[in-house]
Motif scaffolding. Structure first.
Motif, PDB file in Angstrom:
ATOM      1  N   SER A 181       0.834  -1.204   0.000  1.00 32.59           N
ATOM      2  CA  SER A 181       0.000   0.000   0.000  1.00 32.59           C
ATOM      3  C   SER A 181       0.868   1.252   0.000  1.00 32.59           C
ATOM      4  CB  SER A 181      -0.915   0.005   1.228  1.00 32.59           C
ATOM      5  OG  SER A 181      -0.138   0.147   2.397  1.00 32.59           O
ATOM      6  N   ALA A 188       1.083   5.480   1.008  1.00 30.54           N
ATOM      7  CA  ALA A 188       0.535   6.645   1.714  1.00 30.54           C
ATOM      8  C   ALA A 188       1.432   7.842   1.425  1.00 30.54           C
ATOM      9  CB  ALA A 188       0.479   6.376   3.211  1.00 30.54           C
ATOM     10  N   ASP A 242      -6.423  12.117  -4.171  1.00 31.07           N
ATOM     11  CA  ASP A 242      -6.590  11.985  -2.719  1.00 31.07           C
ATOM     12  C   ASP A 242      -7.735  11.033  -2.367  1.00 31.07           C
ATOM     13  OD1 ASP A 242      -8.357  13.767  -3.854  1.00 31.07           O
ATOM     14  OD2 ASP A 242      -8.373  15.151  -2.162  1.00 31.07           O
ATOM     15  N   SER A 250      -3.937   7.422   0.458  1.00 29.59           N
ATOM     16  CA  SER A 250      -4.183   8.062   1.749  1.00 29.59           C
ATOM     17  C   SER A 250      -3.125   9.119   2.047  1.00 29.59           C
ATOM     18  CB  SER A 250      -4.261   7.014   2.866  1.00 29.59           C
ATOM     19  OG  SER A 250      -2.982   6.566   3.203  1.00 29.59           O
ATOM     20  N   GLU A 310      -1.474  11.338   4.988  1.00 30.36           N
ATOM     21  CA  GLU A 310      -1.340  11.353   6.445  1.00 30.36           C
ATOM     22  C   GLU A 310      -0.992  12.734   6.961  1.00 30.36           C
ATOM     23  OE1 GLU A 310       1.820   8.625   7.069  1.00 30.36           O
ATOM     24  OE2 GLU A 310       0.530   6.855   6.913  1.00 30.36           O
TER      25      GLU A 310
END
Lengths: 105, 155
Positions: free
Chosen positions: A75, A77, A95, A99, A101
Motif C-alpha cells: 500500500s 501513503a 486523494d 491516503s 497522512e
C-alpha cells in the motif's frame, strides 16, 4: 530533485526534496520503482515535506508508485504534503484513493 | 476591447530547465496583484503545465521557441498566453480528457485538467503542423480595498 530512501521493517519511506516538475522528475519514478522492486515493502510512504512545488509530473510519480505497490500487494501513503501539492492532488482526485497522512504546511 | 494595465512578453527555447523560470517569472509579475499564496500556487502550476506541454509534446525531438504573454487587466484579471510553433494537436478534445497522454508513464495526462481547475478560463487552439496556443485567465480579487489593482489613481 533529491530522493532518499529509509527502510524500517517492511515499510519503505521515500523522501522527495525540491521542485517536482517535468525537468526535475525525469527518472525519479524509475528510481522509486527499482527501489520498490528490490526491497518489496508492504507499505510505502512518500514523504513530501521537502517538495517546494509540484505539478502533474508529481501526479505521475504518485500514480506510478501506487500502481507498482498494488501489483506487489503493498500500500501507498503520502506524508507531510504541502498545501500547493495537496491542491494538485485533489484537483486530480488522487486523494480519493491514496491516503494522505497528517497535516500539510 | 479591454486594455491591459501591464504586460510582459517572454520568449525562450523549449529546454526543460526553463519550466521553473517560466512559472517564477509569471509569479513575480502577478505579485503586483497581491495574490494569496494559494492563488500564486495555482497560477504557477497552470503555467508549469502549459510550458511542459510545449516541451514534451510540441517539440518532442527538437528545441523550439516558446512564447508567453502575460497581461493584467483593470478588473484584476491575469491572462496568460503560451504558444508554440510545434507539431500541434490533432484532437484537442481528446487531449483535454483526464488521463489521456501520449507521453508514457512519466506523464499523468492531467495537464489540461490542472489548468482547467486552477484557472477561471482555458482556451486551446491548435493546428497540426502549425502550433498550439493556450490562453488562460484567472481573476485575482483585491483582498483589501487599499490594495487596488495597479493603474489606479494611487499607482
Amino acid at each position: 530533485m533529491k530522493v532518499s530512501y529509509r527502510q524500517e521493517g517492511r515499510t519503505l519511506t521515500v523522501a522527495l526534496q525540491g521542485e517536482l516538475d517535468h525537468h526535475a522528475a525525469q527518472g525519479v519514478l524509475r528510481g522509486i520503482e527499482a527501489a520498490v522492486d528490490t526491497r518489496l515493502p508492504l507499505r510505502c510512504v512518500l514523504d513530501m515535506g521537502g517538495v517546494d512545488f509540484m505539478d502533474s509530473s508529481g501526479l505521475a510519480i504518485v500514480l506510478g508508485t501506487y500502481r507498482r505497490l498494488r501489483e506487489l500487494g503493498g500500500s501507498l501513503a503520502l506524508a507531510r504534503v504541502p498545501n500547493q501539492a495537496r491542491r494538485v492532488l485533489s484537483a486530480a482526485h488522487l486523494d480519493r484513493f491514496v491516503s494522505i497522512e497528517g497535516g500539510g504546511t | 476591447m479591454r486594455r491591459p494595465v501591464n504586460e510582459i512578453k517572454l520568449r525562450f527555447p523549449s529546454r526543460s530547465a526553463n519550466e521553473g523560470f517560466a512559472r517564477a517569472a509569471v509569479a513575480c509579475f502577478a505579485a503586483q496583484l497581491d495574490p494569496t499564496l494559494d492563488e500564486l500556487g495555482d497560477i504557477k502550476t497552470a503555467v508549469s503545465e502549459a510550458v511542459t506541454n510545449c516541451i514534451v509534446h510540441a517539440y518532442p525531438d527538437c528545441l523550439g521557441d516558446i512564447r508567453m504573454r502575460v497581461r493584467i487587466f483593470p478588473d484584476g484579471c491575469l491572462e496568460i498566453v503560451v504558444s508554440d510553433r510545434g507539431c500541434g494537436i490533432t484532437d484537442v478534445e481528446q487531449a483535454r480528457q483526464p488521463m489521456f497522454t501520449t507521453g508514457g508513464t512519466e506523464r499523468a495526462g492531467m495537464g489540461f485538467c490542472i489548468m482547467e481547475s486552477f484557472m477561471d478560463t482555458l482556451r486551446v487552439r491548435s493546428r497540426p503542423g502549425v502550433g498550439t496556443t493556450v490562453t488562460m485567465s484567472r481573476r485575482l480579487r483585491a483582498r483589501l480595498s487599499a490594495n487596488a489593482a495597479p493603474g489606479g489613481p494611487s499607482d
